[in-house]
Design a protein around this motif. Structure first.
Motif, PDB file in Angstrom:
ATOM      1  N   ASP A 259      45.255  -3.295 -33.149  1.00  0.00           N
ATOM      2  CA  ASP A 259      43.924  -3.565 -32.380  1.00  0.00           C
ATOM      3  C   ASP A 259      42.364  -3.613 -33.024  1.00  0.00           C
ATOM      4  N   PHE A 260      41.519  -4.739 -31.563  1.00  0.00           N
ATOM      5  CA  PHE A 260      40.396  -5.306 -31.723  1.00  0.00           C
ATOM      6  C   PHE A 260      39.449  -4.779 -31.105  1.00  0.00           C
ATOM      7  N   THR A 261      38.430  -4.232 -32.146  1.00  0.00           N
ATOM      8  CA  THR A 261      37.022  -3.330 -31.377  1.00  0.00           C
ATOM      9  C   THR A 261      36.438  -3.884 -31.667  1.00  0.00           C
ATOM     10  N   LEU A 262      34.867  -4.163 -30.300  1.00  0.00           N
ATOM     11  CA  LEU A 262      34.437  -5.057 -30.247  1.00  0.00           C
ATOM     12  C   LEU A 262      33.000  -4.294 -29.270  1.00  0.00           C
ATOM     13  N   LYS A 263      31.949  -4.475 -30.577  1.00  0.00           N
ATOM     14  CA  LYS A 263      31.144  -3.510 -29.649  1.00  0.00           C
ATOM     15  C   LYS A 263      29.997  -3.873 -28.638  1.00  0.00           C
ATOM     16  N   THR A 264      30.522  -5.379 -28.533  1.00  0.00           N
ATOM     17  CA  THR A 264      29.767  -5.616 -27.417  1.00  0.00           C
ATOM     18  C   THR A 264      30.125  -6.923 -26.517  1.00  0.00           C
ATOM     19  N   LEU A 265      30.809  -6.973 -25.467  1.00  0.00           N
ATOM     20  CA  LEU A 265      31.236  -8.783 -24.740  1.00  0.00           C
ATOM     21  C   LEU A 265      30.368  -8.897 -23.814  1.00  0.00           C
ATOM     22  N   ALA A 266      30.560  -9.655 -23.686  1.00  0.00           N
ATOM     23  CA  ALA A 266      29.739 -10.257 -22.875  1.00  0.00           C
ATOM     24  C   ALA A 266      30.492 -11.796 -21.669  1.00  0.00           C
ATOM     25  N   ILE A 267      30.592 -10.822 -20.178  1.00  0.00           N
ATOM     26  CA  ILE A 267      31.785 -11.741 -19.302  1.00  0.00           C
ATOM     27  C   ILE A 267      30.304 -12.239 -18.399  1.00  0.00           C
ATOM     28  N   VAL A 268      31.189 -13.567 -18.690  1.00  0.00           N
ATOM     29  CA  VAL A 268      30.100 -14.563 -17.317  1.00  0.00           C
ATOM     30  C   VAL A 268      30.919 -15.207 -16.348  1.00  0.00           C
ATOM     31  N   PRO A 269      30.853 -14.479 -14.903  1.00  0.00           N
ATOM     32  CA  PRO A 269      32.179 -15.319 -14.322  1.00  0.00           C
ATOM     33  C   PRO A 269      31.445 -16.354 -13.553  1.00  0.00           C
ATOM     34  N   ALA A 270      32.365 -17.649 -13.368  1.00  0.00           N
ATOM     35  CA  ALA A 270      31.372 -18.281 -13.194  1.00  0.00           C
ATOM     36  C   ALA A 270      33.014 -19.251 -12.335  1.00  0.00           C
ATOM     37  N   ARG A 271      32.742 -19.022 -11.095  1.00  0.00           N
ATOM     38  CA  ARG A 271      33.866 -19.638 -10.093  1.00  0.00           C
ATOM     39  C   ARG A 271      33.310 -21.179  -9.453  1.00  0.00           C
ATOM     40  N   ALA A 272      34.511 -21.971  -9.596  1.00  0.00           N
ATOM     41  CA  ALA A 272      34.098 -23.035  -8.842  1.00  0.00           C
ATOM     42  C   ALA A 272      33.261 -22.896  -7.049  1.00  0.00           C
ATOM     43  N   GLY A 273      33.669 -22.071  -6.461  1.00  0.00           N
ATOM     44  CA  GLY A 273      33.175 -22.025  -4.930  1.00  0.00           C
ATOM     45  C   GLY A 273      31.536 -22.337  -4.662  1.00  0.00           C
ATOM     46  N   SER A 274      30.862 -22.471  -3.985  1.00  0.00           N
ATOM     47  CA  SER A 274      29.579 -22.291  -3.703  1.00  0.00           C
ATOM     48  C   SER A 274      29.504 -22.757  -2.232  1.00  0.00           C
ATOM     49  N   LYS A 275      29.806 -21.399  -1.522  1.00  0.00           N
ATOM     50  CA  LYS A 275      29.413 -21.820   0.634  1.00  0.00           C
ATOM     51  C   LYS A 275      27.814 -22.982   0.433  1.00  0.00           C
ATOM     52  N   ARG A 276      26.786 -21.978   0.601  1.00  0.00           N
ATOM     53  CA  ARG A 276      25.439 -22.842   0.028  1.00  0.00           C
ATOM     54  C   ARG A 276      24.890 -23.891  -1.258  1.00  0.00           C
ATOM     55  N   LEU A 277      25.625 -23.865  -2.303  1.00  0.00           N
ATOM     56  CA  LEU A 277      25.335 -24.440  -3.347  1.00  0.00           C
ATOM     57  C   LEU A 277      27.081 -25.162  -3.354  1.00  0.00           C
ATOM     58  N   PRO A 278      27.135 -26.022  -3.275  1.00  0.00           N
ATOM     59  CA  PRO A 278      28.652 -26.564  -3.415  1.00  0.00           C
ATOM     60  C   PRO A 278      29.133 -26.910  -5.176  1.00  0.00           C
ATOM     61  N   GLY A 279      30.167 -26.389  -6.158  1.00  0.00           N
ATOM     62  CA  GLY A 279      29.957 -26.792  -7.001  1.00  0.00           C
ATOM     63  C   GLY A 279      28.558 -25.873  -8.045  1.00  0.00           C
ATOM     64  N   LYS A 280      27.390 -25.261  -7.053  1.00  0.00           N
ATOM     65  CA  LYS A 280      26.583 -25.192  -8.382  1.00  0.00           C
ATOM     66  C   LYS A 280      26.972 -24.420 -10.025  1.00  0.00           C
ATOM     67  N   ASN A 281      27.562 -24.501 -10.530  1.00  0.00           N
ATOM     68  CA  ASN A 281      27.837 -23.544 -12.027  1.00  0.00           C
ATOM     69  C   ASN A 281      27.663 -25.286 -12.271  1.00  0.00           C
ATOM     70  N   LEU A 282      27.340 -26.017 -12.400  1.00  0.00           N
ATOM     71  CA  LEU A 282      28.273 -27.442 -13.166  1.00  0.00           C
ATOM     72  C   LEU A 282      27.004 -27.729 -12.810  1.00  0.00           C
ATOM     73  N   LEU A 283      25.789 -27.876 -11.995  1.00  0.00           N
ATOM     74  CA  LEU A 283      25.239 -29.148 -11.246  1.00  0.00           C
ATOM     75  C   LEU A 283      24.141 -28.798 -12.516  1.00  0.00           C
ATOM     76  N   PRO A 284      23.886 -30.164 -13.143  1.00  0.00           N
ATOM     77  CA  PRO A 284      22.781 -30.438 -13.852  1.00  0.00           C
ATOM     78  C   PRO A 284      21.666 -30.096 -13.890  1.00  0.00           C
ATOM     79  N   LEU A 285      21.176 -29.184 -14.307  1.00  0.00           N
ATOM     80  CA  LEU A 285      19.799 -28.164 -14.741  1.00  0.00           C
ATOM     81  C   LEU A 285      18.973 -28.935 -15.974  1.00  0.00           C
ATOM     82  N   GLN A 286      17.697 -29.769 -15.598  1.00  0.00           N
ATOM     83  CA  GLN A 286      17.083 -29.710 -16.767  1.00  0.00           C
ATOM     84  C   GLN A 286      18.253 -30.441 -18.008  1.00  0.00           C
TER      85      GLN A 286
END
Length: 239
Positions: free
Chosen positions: A3-30
């Motif tokens: 068993d491996f116990t972590l104190k803090t796990l961060a989960i980042v949910p980032a799906r491919a689809g987005s109706k209002r801003l397609p592909g937004k999670n990989l859009l270049p920002l600065q």
């Protein structure tokens, strides 16, 4: 497997689809993909033991892996507009459970909040310990007094739109109200699973400023965020 116990796990949910801003999670920002702003902030926190990215996008998972994150390919049924955030978290936590990895507390960091800083993250994690809380949820002040808001009927009549006791009051004379900003959700993992979300008894607010609370949902949000970052860079260069 041990068993491996972590104190803090961060989960980042980032799906491919987005109706209002397609592909937004990989859009270049600065200069870097939108999702990387969140990953960089999380990876820079010494209070986070592991960062896990769950996505149905192979390119996004490849980026996360290169940055040093754990990755999890998300099933198609959990990558739709109707899939709940909790169901995505549940899938990730059950996957870790199968691997005998048990995080004591789970932190949800949505990639649509790129201006959330490592300092914001550390403040939220410190607040969890200070308050001995079951969960911490981030908020920020609303832009305008909620007393100036109301619904409208089909005729759009303004009769009683604002209560009489509110008429004539200045905004600075009204109490400050806060809204969820979507940037930080933290909970003890067993309680997260029990309550199927982050709202539960002994939950406290992490108050963030409005600038760090930008939530990118539309192209206008994205352009606004770009402008803020450009202004920050200009100030930094001329300081």
């Amino acid at each position: 497997m041990a068993d491996f116990t972590l104190k803090t796990l961060a989960i980042v949910p980032a799906r491919a689809g987005s109706k209002r801003l397609p592909g937004k999670n990989l859009l270049p920002l600065q200069g870097k993909p939108l999702v990387q702003w969140t990953l960089d902030a999380a990876l820079a926190s010494e209070k986070i033991d592991r960062v896990l990215v769950t996505s149905d996008d192979p390119n996004l998972l490849k980026l996360a892996d290169q940055l040093g994150c754990m990755t999890l390919l998300r099933p198609t049924e959990l990558a739709t507009d109707t899939a709940s955030t909790y169901s995505v978290l549940q899938h990730a936590l059950e996957h870790l459970d199968d691997q005998h990895v048990y995080p004591e507390q789970t932190l949800l960091l949505q990639p649509t909040s790129p201006l959330r800083s490592t300092e914001d993250i550390n403040k939220g994690l410190a607040l969890m310990e200070e308050k001995n809380a079951n969960s911490i949820i981030s908020v920020c002040p609303v832009d305008h007094p909620v007393q100036w808001c109301n619904t409208l009927d089909e005729e759009c009549k303004m009769d009683n739109f604002i209560k009489k006791e509110t008429l004539g009051l200045r905004s600075q004379d009204m109490p400050v109200h806060y809204r969820l900003n979507g940037a930080f959700y933290l909970a003890k993992t067993p309680l997260l699973m029990q309550h199927k979300g982050f709202f539960m008894p002994e939950s406290y607010a992490l108050i963030m400023n409005q600038e760090n609370s930008v939530d990118i949902d539309t192209e206008l949000d994205f352009l606004f965020c770009q402008t803020l970052l450009k202004q920050k860079q200009i100030k930094k260069e001329t300081a």
